[in-house]
Design a protein around this motif. Sequence first.
Motif, PDB file in Angstrom:
ATOM      1  N   ARG A  57       0.810  -1.210   0.000  1.00 20.77           N
ATOM      2  CA  ARG A  57       0.000   0.000   0.000  1.00 20.77           C
ATOM      3  C   ARG A  57       0.841   1.258   0.000  1.00 20.77           C
ATOM      4  NH1 ARG A  57      -5.163  -1.534   3.646  1.00 20.77           N
ATOM      5  NH2 ARG A  57      -5.361  -3.611   2.813  1.00 20.77           N
ATOM      6  N   GLY A  58       2.109   1.149   0.287  1.00 18.95           N
ATOM      7  CA  GLY A  58       2.962   2.311   0.352  1.00 18.95           C
ATOM      8  C   GLY A  58       2.953   2.926   1.743  1.00 18.95           C
ATOM      9  N   VAL A  59       3.666   4.009   1.867  1.00 15.58           N
ATOM     10  CA  VAL A  59       3.793   4.690   3.150  1.00 15.58           C
ATOM     11  C   VAL A  59       2.778   5.830   3.190  1.00 15.58           C
ATOM     12  CG1 VAL A  59       5.388   5.967   4.626  1.00 15.58           C
ATOM     13  CG2 VAL A  59       6.241   4.121   3.187  1.00 15.58           C
ATOM     14  N   PRO A  60       2.034   5.970   4.290  1.00 13.98           N
ATOM     15  CA  PRO A  60       1.065   7.060   4.392  1.00 13.98           C
ATOM     16  C   PRO A  60       1.737   8.428   4.282  1.00 13.98           C
ATOM     17  CG  PRO A  60       0.771   5.492   6.192  1.00 13.98           C
ATOM     18  CD  PRO A  60       2.010   5.107   5.472  1.00 13.98           C
ATOM     19  N   ALA A  61       0.984   9.397   3.804  1.00 13.99           N
ATOM     20  CA  ALA A  61       1.525  10.737   3.577  1.00 13.99           C
ATOM     21  C   ALA A  61       1.989  11.388   4.878  1.00 13.99           C
ATOM     22  CB  ALA A  61       0.478  11.603   2.898  1.00 13.99           C
ATOM     23  N   TRP A  62       1.299  11.132   5.983  1.00 17.61           N
ATOM     24  CA  TRP A  62       1.705  11.773   7.240  1.00 17.61           C
ATOM     25  C   TRP A  62       3.055  11.261   7.715  1.00 17.61           C
ATOM     26  CZ3 TRP A  62       2.688   9.160  11.742  1.00 17.61           C
ATOM     27  CH2 TRP A  62       2.212   7.847  11.826  1.00 17.61           C
ATOM     28  N   ARG A  63       3.346   9.986   7.442  1.00 19.35           N
ATOM     29  CA  ARG A  63       4.645   9.445   7.839  1.00 19.35           C
ATOM     30  C   ARG A  63       5.755   9.997   6.955  1.00 19.35           C
ATOM     31  NH1 ARG A  63       4.457   3.094   8.899  1.00 19.35           N
ATOM     32  NH2 ARG A  63       6.661   3.508   9.070  1.00 19.35           N
ATOM     33  N   ARG A  64       5.474  10.147   5.661  1.00 20.16           N
ATOM     34  CA  ARG A  64       6.472  10.743   4.770  1.00 20.16           C
ATOM     35  C   ARG A  64       6.745  12.184   5.146  1.00 20.16           C
ATOM     36  NH1 ARG A  64       4.048   9.056  -0.915  1.00 20.16           N
ATOM     37  NH2 ARG A  64       2.326   9.967   0.184  1.00 20.16           N
ATOM     38  N   ALA A  65       5.684  12.927   5.495  1.00 25.03           N
ATOM     39  CA  ALA A  65       5.842  14.333   5.882  1.00 25.03           C
ATOM     40  C   ALA A  65       6.641  14.443   7.185  1.00 25.03           C
ATOM     41  CB  ALA A  65       4.480  14.996   6.033  1.00 25.03           C
ATOM     42  N   LEU A  66       6.358  13.567   8.140  1.00 22.39           N
ATOM     43  CA  LEU A  66       7.094  13.581   9.402  1.00 22.39           C
ATOM     44  C   LEU A  66       8.563  13.215   9.179  1.00 22.39           C
ATOM     45  CD1 LEU A  66       7.047  13.941  12.459  1.00 22.39           C
ATOM     46  CD2 LEU A  66       6.328  11.558  12.652  1.00 22.39           C
ATOM     47  N   ALA A  67       8.811  12.249   8.311  1.00 26.96           N
ATOM     48  CA  ALA A  67      10.188  11.867   7.990  1.00 26.96           C
ATOM     49  C   ALA A  67      10.928  13.026   7.334  1.00 26.96           C
ATOM     50  CB  ALA A  67      10.201  10.639   7.074  1.00 26.96           C
ATOM     51  N   PHE A  68      10.261  13.745   6.452  1.00 26.49           N
ATOM     52  CA  PHE A  68      10.871  14.900   5.793  1.00 26.49           C
ATOM     53  C   PHE A  68      11.180  15.995   6.814  1.00 26.49           C
ATOM     54  CE2 PHE A  68      10.504  18.908   3.335  1.00 26.49           C
ATOM     55  CZ  PHE A  68      11.621  18.716   2.530  1.00 26.49           C
ATOM     56  N   ALA A  69      10.260  16.213   7.752  1.00 26.34           N
ATOM     57  CA  ALA A  69      10.490  17.218   8.794  1.00 26.34           C
ATOM     58  C   ALA A  69      11.687  16.829   9.666  1.00 26.34           C
ATOM     59  CB  ALA A  69       9.235  17.377   9.647  1.00 26.34           C
ATOM     60  N   LEU A  70      11.839  15.549   9.951  1.00 25.86           N
ATOM     61  CA  LEU A  70      12.985  15.093  10.738  1.00 25.86           C
ATOM     62  C   LEU A  70      14.295  15.266   9.972  1.00 25.86           C
ATOM     63  CD1 LEU A  70      11.577  11.877  12.430  1.00 25.86           C
ATOM     64  CD2 LEU A  70      12.064  14.072  13.502  1.00 25.86           C
ATOM     65  N   VAL A  71      14.262  15.048   8.674  1.00 22.47           N
ATOM     66  CA  VAL A  71      15.458  15.263   7.857  1.00 22.47           C
ATOM     67  C   VAL A  71      15.827  16.746   7.857  1.00 22.47           C
ATOM     68  CG1 VAL A  71      16.353  15.195   5.494  1.00 22.47           C
ATOM     69  CG2 VAL A  71      15.159  13.224   6.425  1.00 22.47           C
ATOM     70  N   LEU A  72      14.838  17.614   7.740  1.00 29.01           N
ATOM     71  CA  LEU A  72      15.112  19.051   7.788  1.00 29.01           C
ATOM     72  C   LEU A  72      15.665  19.471   9.151  1.00 29.01           C
ATOM     73  CD1 LEU A  72      12.084  20.584   5.853  1.00 29.01           C
ATOM     74  CD2 LEU A  72      14.447  20.254   5.069  1.00 29.01           C
ATOM     75  N   ALA A  73      15.129  18.886  10.225  1.00 28.62           N
ATOM     76  CA  ALA A  73      15.634  19.185  11.567  1.00 28.62           C
ATOM     77  C   ALA A  73      17.083  18.710  11.715  1.00 28.62           C
ATOM     78  CB  ALA A  73      14.755  18.526  12.619  1.00 28.62           C
ATOM     79  N   ALA A  74      17.381  17.539  11.181  1.00 32.25           N
ATOM     80  CA  ALA A  74      18.765  17.029  11.239  1.00 32.25           C
ATOM     81  C   ALA A  74      19.703  17.942  10.450  1.00 32.25           C
ATOM     82  CB  ALA A  74      18.816  15.609  10.683  1.00 32.25           C
ATOM     83  N   PHE A  75      19.235  18.429   9.315  1.00 27.26           N
ATOM     84  CA  PHE A  75      20.059  19.354   8.511  1.00 27.26           C
ATOM     85  C   PHE A  75      20.302  20.648   9.290  1.00 27.26           C
ATOM     86  CE2 PHE A  75      20.311  22.902   5.503  1.00 27.26           C
ATOM     87  CZ  PHE A  75      21.464  22.526   4.806  1.00 27.26           C
ATOM     88  N   ALA A  76      19.272  21.170   9.928  1.00 26.45           N
ATOM     89  CA  ALA A  76      19.414  22.411  10.694  1.00 26.45           C
ATOM     90  C   ALA A  76      20.384  22.228  11.852  1.00 26.45           C
ATOM     91  CB  ALA A  76      18.041  22.857  11.218  1.00 26.45           C
ATOM     92  N   ILE A  77      20.326  21.084  12.530  1.00 25.94           N
ATOM     93  CA  ILE A  77      21.253  20.822  13.638  1.00 25.94           C
ATOM     94  C   ILE A  77      22.679  20.699  13.115  1.00 25.94           C
ATOM     95  CG2 ILE A  77      21.933  19.107  15.367  1.00 25.94           C
ATOM     96  CD1 ILE A  77      18.943  18.579  15.791  1.00 25.94           C
ATOM     97  N   ALA A  78      22.843  20.050  11.981  1.00 28.00           N
ATOM     98  CA  ALA A  78      24.183  19.842  11.426  1.00 28.00           C
ATOM     99  C   ALA A  78      24.818  21.146  10.955  1.00 28.00           C
ATOM    100  CB  ALA A  78      24.119  18.846  10.273  1.00 28.00           C
ATOM    101  N   VAL A  79      24.020  22.025  10.395  1.00 30.58           N
ATOM    102  CA  VAL A  79      24.558  23.256   9.811  1.00 30.58           C
ATOM    103  C   VAL A  79      24.744  24.346  10.856  1.00 30.58           C
ATOM    104  CG1 VAL A  79      24.067  25.111   8.170  1.00 30.58           C
ATOM    105  CG2 VAL A  79      23.690  22.744   7.530  1.00 30.58           C
ATOM    106  N   LEU A  80      23.816  24.447  11.775  1.00 30.01           N
ATOM    107  CA  LEU A  80      23.871  25.549  12.756  1.00 30.01           C
ATOM    108  C   LEU A  80      24.719  25.242  13.924  1.00 30.01           C
ATOM    109  CD1 LEU A  80      20.138  26.605  12.685  1.00 30.01           C
ATOM    110  CD2 LEU A  80      22.033  27.641  11.469  1.00 30.01           C
TER     111      LEU A  80
END
Length: 80
Positions: A57-80
């Motif tokens: 069935r694939g991955v639900p959209a809310w899980r993909r969105a949450l995963a994307f938000a976590l990737v952005l948070a990891a990027f912000a922590i790494a850069v700042l």
Amino acid sequence: MGEILHQYRFVAVVALLGIAAVLAMEKGRLPLALRGIRKVMGRDAGSGETPRGEERRGVPAWRRALAFALVLAAFAIAVL
């Protein structure tokens, strides 16, 4: 104390990326690296076919969105 947190921020980045990977992965499917190892070992042809009576069935959209938000948070922590 602040210097220690700044030094070991990679731990938080790796943890966030790991959680994001788990959220973005389909249930019951091996990660790409493990699928490769399994294929090399000869246990599975890696054809990608679904078992009888089971539909992917694939991955639900809310899980993909949450995963994307976590990737952005990891990027912000790494850069700042």
